[in-house]
Design a protein around this motif. Structure first.
Motif, PDB file in Angstrom:
ATOM      1  N   ASP A   1       0.514  -1.352   0.476  1.00 36.14           N
ATOM      2  CA  ASP A   1       0.416  -0.472  -0.135  1.00 36.14           C
ATOM      3  C   ASP A   1       0.840   1.213  -0.181  1.00 36.14           C
ATOM      4  O   ASP A   1       1.746   1.096   0.846  1.00 36.14           O
ATOM      5  N   ARG A   2       0.525   2.022  -0.937  1.00 39.89           N
ATOM      6  CA  ARG A   2       1.231   3.393  -0.971  1.00 39.89           C
ATOM      7  C   ARG A   2       1.334   4.326   0.509  1.00 39.89           C
ATOM      8  O   ARG A   2       2.223   4.909   0.864  1.00 39.89           O
ATOM      9  N   ARG A   3       0.324   4.130   1.104  1.00 35.66           N
ATOM     10  CA  ARG A   3      -0.001   4.102   2.933  1.00 35.66           C
ATOM     11  C   ARG A   3       1.204   3.895   3.627  1.00 35.66           C
ATOM     12  O   ARG A   3       1.437   3.982   4.693  1.00 35.66           O
ATOM     13  N   ALA A   4       1.988   2.680   3.320  1.00 32.10           N
ATOM     14  CA  ALA A   4       2.392   2.328   4.105  1.00 32.10           C
ATOM     15  C   ALA A   4       4.389   1.650   3.453  1.00 32.10           C
ATOM     16  O   ALA A   4       5.560   1.515   3.826  1.00 32.10           O
ATOM     17  N   ILE A   5       4.851   3.143   2.301  1.00 31.04           N
ATOM     18  CA  ILE A   5       5.865   3.666   1.961  1.00 31.04           C
ATOM     19  C   ILE A   5       5.629   4.736   2.593  1.00 31.04           C
ATOM     20  O   ILE A   5       5.739   6.047   2.175  1.00 31.04           O
ATOM     21  N   ARG A   6       6.933   5.045   3.628  1.00 34.48           N
ATOM     22  CA  ARG A   6       6.961   5.802   4.587  1.00 34.48           C
ATOM     23  C   ARG A   6       8.439   6.183   4.640  1.00 34.48           C
ATOM     24  O   ARG A   6       9.343   5.787   4.725  1.00 34.48           O
ATOM     25  N   LEU A   7       9.585   7.459   3.911  1.00 34.85           N
ATOM     26  CA  LEU A   7      10.493   7.426   3.535  1.00 34.85           C
ATOM     27  C   LEU A   7      11.788   8.618   4.534  1.00 34.85           C
ATOM     28  O   LEU A   7      13.143   8.973   4.136  1.00 34.85           O
ATOM     29  N   ALA A   8      10.923   8.604   4.736  1.00 36.05           N
ATOM     30  CA  ALA A   8      11.376  10.184   5.962  1.00 36.05           C
ATOM     31  C   ALA A   8      10.925  10.053   7.496  1.00 36.05           C
ATOM     32  O   ALA A   8      11.011  10.423   7.878  1.00 36.05           O
ATOM     33  N   GLU A   9      11.581   8.003   7.941  1.00 36.81           N
ATOM     34  CA  GLU A   9      10.560   8.036   9.244  1.00 36.81           C
ATOM     35  C   GLU A   9      11.912   8.530  10.053  1.00 36.81           C
ATOM     36  O   GLU A   9      13.101   8.299   9.659  1.00 36.81           O
ATOM     37  N   GLU A  10      12.263   8.249  11.270  1.00 41.11           N
ATOM     38  CA  GLU A  10      13.119   8.834  12.633  1.00 41.11           C
ATOM     39  C   GLU A  10      12.705   7.208  13.486  1.00 41.11           C
ATOM     40  O   GLU A  10      11.451   7.514  13.892  1.00 41.11           O
ATOM     41  N   ALA A  11      13.387   7.141  14.357  1.00 40.98           N
ATOM     42  CA  ALA A  11      13.742   6.117  15.391  1.00 40.98           C
ATOM     43  C   ALA A  11      15.354   6.220  16.265  1.00 40.98           C
ATOM     44  O   ALA A  11      15.830   6.714  15.317  1.00 40.98           O
ATOM     45  N   ALA A  12      14.748   6.387  17.500  1.00 39.48           N
ATOM     46  CA  ALA A  12      16.189   6.170  18.104  1.00 39.48           C
ATOM     47  C   ALA A  12      16.665   4.957  18.542  1.00 39.48           C
ATOM     48  O   ALA A  12      17.620   4.657  18.468  1.00 39.48           O
ATOM     49  N   ASP A  13      15.960   3.988  18.424  1.00 36.69           N
ATOM     50  CA  ASP A  13      16.991   3.256  18.428  1.00 36.69           C
ATOM     51  C   ASP A  13      15.722   1.734  18.093  1.00 36.69           C
ATOM     52  O   ASP A  13      14.775   2.209  16.855  1.00 36.69           O
ATOM     53  N   ARG A  14      16.354   0.085  17.294  1.00 35.44           N
ATOM     54  CA  ARG A  14      15.529  -0.435  16.926  1.00 35.44           C
ATOM     55  C   ARG A  14      14.420  -0.260  17.575  1.00 35.44           C
ATOM     56  O   ARG A  14      13.225  -1.437  16.586  1.00 35.44           O
ATOM     57  N   ASP A  15      13.959  -0.436  18.574  1.00 40.58           N
ATOM     58  CA  ASP A  15      12.498  -1.321  19.198  1.00 40.58           C
ATOM     59  C   ASP A  15      12.296  -0.188  18.333  1.00 40.58           C
ATOM     60  O   ASP A  15      10.526  -0.833  18.016  1.00 40.58           O
TER      61      ASP A  15
ATOM     62  N   VAL B   1       7.376  -0.243   3.670  1.00 45.12           N
ATOM     63  CA  VAL B   1       8.628   0.095   3.123  1.00 45.12           C
ATOM     64  C   VAL B   1       9.406   0.999   4.587  1.00 45.12           C
ATOM     65  O   VAL B   1       8.730   2.394   3.775  1.00 45.12           O
ATOM     66  N   LEU B   2       9.971   1.119   5.036  1.00 47.01           N
ATOM     67  CA  LEU B   2      10.547   2.763   6.229  1.00 47.01           C
ATOM     68  C   LEU B   2      11.709   2.978   5.940  1.00 47.01           C
ATOM     69  O   LEU B   2      12.338   1.263   5.524  1.00 47.01           O
ATOM     70  N   ARG B   3      11.532   4.226   5.228  1.00 43.82           N
ATOM     71  CA  ARG B   3      13.480   4.118   5.254  1.00 43.82           C
ATOM     72  C   ARG B   3      13.849   5.518   7.015  1.00 43.82           C
ATOM     73  O   ARG B   3      12.651   6.425   6.951  1.00 43.82           O
ATOM     74  N   PHE B   4      14.907   5.091   7.193  1.00 44.64           N
ATOM     75  CA  PHE B   4      15.500   5.832   8.248  1.00 44.64           C
ATOM     76  C   PHE B   4      16.673   6.713   7.608  1.00 44.64           C
ATOM     77  O   PHE B   4      17.371   5.968   8.488  1.00 44.64           O
ATOM     78  N   PRO B   5      16.220   7.731   7.690  1.00 37.46           N
ATOM     79  CA  PRO B   5      17.861   8.243   6.560  1.00 37.46           C
ATOM     80  C   PRO B   5      19.017   8.775   7.166  1.00 37.46           C
ATOM     81  O   PRO B   5      19.711   7.832   7.127  1.00 37.46           O
ATOM     82  N   ALA B   6      18.941   8.911   8.710  1.00 38.71           N
ATOM     83  CA  ALA B   6      19.163   8.943   9.390  1.00 38.71           C
ATOM     84  C   ALA B   6      20.516   7.905  10.709  1.00 38.71           C
ATOM     85  O   ALA B   6      21.069   7.377  11.003  1.00 38.71           O
ATOM     86  N   GLY B   7      19.491   6.852  10.246  1.00 39.28           N
ATOM     87  CA  GLY B   7      20.417   4.879  10.278  1.00 39.28           C
ATOM     88  C   GLY B   7      19.786   4.467  11.827  1.00 39.28           C
ATOM     89  O   GLY B   7      19.322   5.486  12.645  1.00 39.28           O
ATOM     90  N   VAL B   8      19.514   3.670  11.955  1.00 34.07           N
ATOM     91  CA  VAL B   8      19.200   3.140  13.211  1.00 34.07           C
ATOM     92  C   VAL B   8      19.969   1.790  13.400  1.00 34.07           C
ATOM     93  O   VAL B   8      20.573   1.070  12.799  1.00 34.07           O
ATOM     94  N   ASP B   9      21.177   1.920  14.707  1.00 30.06           N
ATOM     95  CA  ASP B   9      21.630   1.081  14.810  1.00 30.06           C
ATOM     96  C   ASP B   9      21.233  -0.306  15.739  1.00 30.06           C
ATOM     97  O   ASP B   9      20.397  -1.272  15.908  1.00 30.06           O
TER      98      ASP B   9
END
Lengths: 102, 152
Positions: free
Chosen positions: B10-24, B83-91
């Motif tokens: 689903d297009r709404r499930a393609i999120r390409l500018a996400e942020e997350a502090a950690d893996r969880d 598909v989620l993209r975390f441009p800053a990367g996640v450890d």
């Protein structure tokens, strides 16, 4: 446990916990690599490995469960999902004969 | 195939500018995308976290494929990907992850897209293109196999 010659491998099962992610990806690669041979490749959850599997390929972290679930099968553990040498060795054995042990 | 993909990714499930502090947190974001698009029951997200704690879903090239456990399968409404993209990367347990392809599956509807993901990961240029994609169209063009998959 034990070993099997590549010529005698007819069904390879890639097992993971749920059978929906990593095993699917690896099985798709193996199917492609083994297209020329009469070998079936399936992906399943580790606790429903089919009885006619000749070789079970599974992640290191699941190998003990796979061995418990399928004690009479050759279980080959891998570490990396794509391009793991253990998996490459299974493909080579099927291509040109040779023992696979687990 | 086109309609299959519409349902599956689903297009709404393609999120390409996400942020997350950690893996969880990254996995929770992935789970949300699957919940928001009606693919899974919210309880599925906990099984995604459980799966990751037992065996990592890191598959290489900065990509992970978080998904639930066998027990979580009952909480899946339909085969779907996010598909989620975390441009800053996640450890991710020591590996840097930029892209998560989250999976919910009861059946085999998603097999083709995962097969094409495997191909992408084996091709350094296309893997980089996936990590750098900023538009959903780019992701779809990479992941959705062209008919006879030979236009590249």
């Amino acid at each position: 446990m034990g070993s099997i010659n590549g010529k005698d491998i007819h069904k390879v099962v890639v097992a993971c916990d749920a059978g929906m992610g990593s095993s699917v990806m690896l099985a798709s690669q193996l199917r492609k690599q083994l297209k020329k041979f009469s070998v079936t490749v399936e992906h399943t959850p580790v606790n429903s490995i089919p009885g006619d599997a000749d070789v079970v390929i599974t992640h290191n972290g699941l190998a003990a469960r796979a061995r418990a679930a399928a004690p009479d099968k050759v279980v080959v553990p891998f570490q990396v999902f794509l391009g793991d040498p253990a998996v490459t060795a299974v493909v080579k054995a099927i291509e040109s004969g040779g023992e696979v042990s687990g | 195939m086109a309609e299959l993909t519409g349902d599956l990714l689903d297009r709404r499930a393609i999120r390409l500018a996400e942020e997350a502090a950690d893996r969880d947190e990254a996995i929770r974001r992935c789970g949300e995308a699957l919940v928001d698009t009606g693919a899974v029951h919210p309880g599925y997200v906990e099984t995604m976290l459980a799966r990751e704690r037992s065996v990592s879903t890191y598959v290489g090239e900065g990509v992970a494929i978080p998904h639930g456990t066998l027990a979580g399968k009952d909480l899946v409404h339909r085969d779907a990907l996010a598909v989620l993209r975390f441009p800053a990367g996640v450890d991710w347990g020591g590996q840097p992850v930029t892209v998560c392809v989250a999976i919910a599956a009861r059946g085999d509807g998603h097999v083709e897209l995962l097969a094409s993901l495997a191909e992408i990961l084996l091709d350094a240029d296309r893997a980089r293109a996936l990590r750098e994609a900023t538009e959903p169209e780019d992701v779809l063009a990479l992941l959705v196999p062209a008919p006879e998959d030979s236009n590249r």
